[in-house]
Design an enzyme around this catalytic site. Structure first.
Site, PDB file in Angstrom:
ATOM      1  N   LYS B 138       0.887  -1.157   0.000  1.00 15.60           N
ATOM      2  CA  LYS B 138       0.000   0.000   0.000  1.00 15.60           C
ATOM      3  C   LYS B 138       0.929   1.213   0.000  1.00 15.60           C
ATOM      4  CE  LYS B 138      -2.613   3.354   1.834  1.00 15.60           C
ATOM      5  NZ  LYS B 138      -1.997   4.622   2.287  1.00 15.60           N
ATOM      6  N   GLY B 194      -2.786   5.473  13.288  1.00 11.79           N
ATOM      7  CA  GLY B 194      -2.994   4.692  12.072  1.00 11.79           C
ATOM      8  C   GLY B 194      -2.762   3.207  12.319  1.00 11.79           C
ATOM      9  N   GLU B 214       4.964  -1.083  13.408  1.00 14.67           N
ATOM     10  CA  GLU B 214       6.011  -0.324  14.112  1.00 14.67           C
ATOM     11  C   GLU B 214       5.434   1.074  14.260  1.00 14.67           C
ATOM     12  OE1 GLU B 214       8.425   2.353  14.150  1.00 14.67           O
ATOM     13  OE2 GLU B 214      10.052   1.432  12.970  1.00 14.67           O
ATOM     14  N   CYS B 251      12.084   7.090  13.203  1.00 12.50           N
ATOM     15  CA  CYS B 251      11.447   6.347  14.310  1.00 12.50           C
ATOM     16  C   CYS B 251      12.351   6.354  15.531  1.00 12.50           C
ATOM     17  CB  CYS B 251      11.229   4.882  13.952  1.00 12.50           C
ATOM     18  SG  CYS B 251      10.749   4.571  12.272  1.00 12.50           S
TER      19      CYS B 251
END
Lengths: 456, 456
Positions: B138, B194, B214, B251
């Site tokens: 996606k 999300g 994650e 991250c």
């Protein structure tokens, strides 16, 4: 909950014990259970009606399981050591050391059908202990006294490690425990409905946790035409035995069999099943679930009742009339035989089945090419695939896989039987450029725990 | 969805390819991406504003990652072979052969901040391919043209294996794909909100699937008093660099730092941050999320704004005023410094933090005993713990762990970076008494794939 608080308190210390200590502790528990065997078996028989022979075997399996897991070499730590490498692309590599360590306190929901092997000191408990996790067991209401007595034998054997086992009773306490912030993972063996309800609670916690649920399976058996023709008697005897073992109360009970339409298999199985004496169910809830399930199956259009008792029930349906509901588990000694005319018509039906713990094929050597066509589908739909034999009887070994796609389990990447079961209760941590004397033992160069290390 | 149907069709054939084929296919993809590098980097820069230097490095990392995973030896199959043993307690052991095989088609949700390394042909895709799974990606809306162009380069390089990569675009298509019955697992890198929404969809499917998300991390850094005293300048420079690298859009960005109250660290960092030029955010959504997050943090009682721009923001709070909300991720170049008087007061705060990808300690060698007291807490709360250095810069190696307890990830037992990432997309299957010539190659005695086998 004080059981969970005690478990949380001892958690770090137990995770840091060396393998020798863990081996000694688990072996001590096994010895204590063996010593208490006769009285535990008597109590188990009174509460589960499984019979002393079966229970004696199950206790032996349980203590064997504890000793086998206790003897694990530590490969489950999966130690990986990267030496620093300034020329590593695309940038210098630091020193990295990774291993899998205990996840934290584990909650185990005990099973009704294995009052020893999947209960207080059963496989889930043993594998969590080996991983370095304390355990809180939610006792099964089917054998409350046995659960208490077993827990007391275990806690006494644990000595200073007594907090490694806590016992809670009742559905409300089980749910409360599952929601407790100190619980890091849960394991469950039981019904699809119960498992799904608990899996949802585990997923909806503020901090979700892994839920290893072993839920339901009808363990399909496919008899190929050649085997059906030449070994009908032997297969019928084997099937009748496997279907009624432990009064059919095994996760691996073969509830669904595909046989060629022209085979005498159904008649031969029927003869044997009519001779099987009635056996008590584990408890009234299991008995009533069995009868309701059987009624539901009998009501499927095209389903024919071949045998009704005393000890087992056999239904039969043509492949053309097969509907997904015919593959729903009816926990107990009930088999559904699906008659097929053409093996290739069975393939899409197998491919559309829900996930299974096991699938079994009976074929002659010359039927290998047909089985080869089936194999990818069988492997895709189940955790263990057998050539010959029967799925009941699950060996506790390194290569056993007891698990499978949903709803066989909620956790397709893991097993709940065998030495690989330890992996469910571990999580990886990497240490980067850490001073060697402060590293956990399995990561040190001098390797005091003597675990396998992969160095690159 | 035709991308998923194509993936499902090729799934069995790809899972059965030998390692040589997989190596060749992945290497071919890496070569094609390198060859298309200049035009891809130009496109990436136009869509993400990350700059050609950073993007050149990221593409190099991406193709290195593909080649490193392609070269894996097959140890991830975890082959275990039990020879039959009639005397095995508590009952005869059949022949059992277990390995981990591909789980099936994988859905990858691409990340905004790594348009190459965690996007179309990034780490999740590479590890799923190595495991034997086709992938549907996606695309991230932050770089749509780059996603399409990368996919077209990849599909061309895949040749007859083109169906191993499908691309879908848009939130609705992503959700539809996640609900598709042929998808067997999903991987995601992105925001907590999300990720949680998608994790719930994955869990509520008729057949739930593993969801490797994650999500979020502030990557705490703890500076011990000795290090703060003797290395303040060096630490401030290192921190300012790590905090503003890639405009803080990593991250592993160190968003939370604990320093002694009497340290000049805050002032020194502030000096440097004021010199950092403003950098563009990946897109307007990230920019507005950053500003909203910063406002929320500034509004916390006791929080003091030390630096506001041009390139970074620095906040400061006393440990006594620390509240859990101060540890919420603000994606971008924003750091919160927590000043402590006594190291032992930091311990309970660290223990109460949510799960983290990384935690870093800066200490002098003589402060080792204090770090030793911290270590169990750090290891319990994060996936990677560093002694010195900074958490940005994640090496792709065998011992890397990029993951951690929730909400760092939804899947604490796995990593999304390094060779162990392959394990996410595998599930075990045992073969019992299966004719040897019908076994999958990794389980055969002649071991044609030459994978490690553990025989017992």
């Amino acid at each position: 909950m004080k059981q969970i608080e005690s478990a949380a308190e001892i958690s770090g210390e137990w995770a840091a014990t060396d393998p020798k200590t863990r081996t000694a502790v688990l072996t001590g528990v096994a010895d204590a259970l063996d010593a208490a065997g006769p009285s535990l078996i008597e109590l188990a028989d009174a509460e589960t009606r499984l019979g002393t022979k079966r229970l004696t075997g199950e206790l032996a399996r349980t203590t064997f399981q504890l000793r086998l897991l206790a003897a694990e070499s530590g490969s489950y730590h999966d130690v990986r050591i990267d030496r620093p490498d300034p020329s590593w692309p695309p940038g210098p590599r630091p020193e990295l050391r990774r291993y899998r360590t205990a996840v934290g306190p584990v909650l185990v929901f005990a099973a009704s059908n294995f009052p020893f092997a999947f209960s207080v000191a059963g496989g889930d408990t043993a594998s969590a202990w080996v991983a370095g996790c304390p355990v809180v067991v939610k006792a099964h209401p089917g054998h409350p006294e046995l659960s208490r007595r077993t827990a007391s034998v275990v806690v006494e054997a644990l000595g200073r490690w007594g907090a490694l086992l806590g016992l809670v009773e009742g559905e409300a306490a089980g749910v409360e425990a599952l929601r407790h912030p100190a619980i890091a993972a849960a394991a469950f063996t039981g019904s699809v409905a119960g498992g799904l309800a608990l899996a949802r609670i585990a997923a909806e916690r503020p901090v979700p946790i892994p839920f290893h649920g072993e839920l339901g399976s009808v363990n399909p058996v496919i008899v190929l035409p050649g085997a059906a023709r030449s070994r009908a008697e032997e297969l019928a005897a084997g099937y009748a035995g496997s279907l009624t073992l432990g009064n059919g109360q095994f996760c691996t009970n073969p509830g669904l069999v595909f046989v060629p339409s022209d085979s005498p298999f159904v008649g031969l199985v029927a003869e044997r099943l009519r001779e099987v004496p009635a056996a008590p169910f584990l408890n009234d809830r299991v008995a009533s679930g069995f009868h309701t399930g059987a009624e539901r199956l009998v009501a499927i259009p095209g389903m024919r009742e071949v045998v009704r008792g005393p000890g087992a029930q056999l239904l039969e349906v043509a492949l053309e009339d097969f509907v997904p509901e015919a593959a729903e588990e009816c926990f107990g000694p009930l088999g559904v035989v699906v008659r097929y005319s053409c093996l290739s018509d069975v393939l899409p039906v197998l491919a559309a089945l829900p996930g299974q713990l096991t699938t079994t094929v009976h074929a002659l050597p010359e039927e290998a090419p047909d089985v080869e066509a089936l194999r990818p589908v069988l492997a895709d739909r189940s955790g263990r695939i057998l050539w010959g034999g029967w799925p009941t009887g699950v060996a506790v070994t390194a290569a056993m896989q007891h698990g499978g796609p949903f709803p066989a389990t909620t956790s397709p990447a893991s097993t709940s039987v065998g030495t690989a079961a330890v992996e469910r209760f571990l999580r990886p941590v990497s240490y980067q450029d850490w001073p060697s004397h402060l590293l956990p033992e399995p990561l040190r160069d001098d390797n005091p725990w003597d675990v396998p290390q992969r160095v690159s």
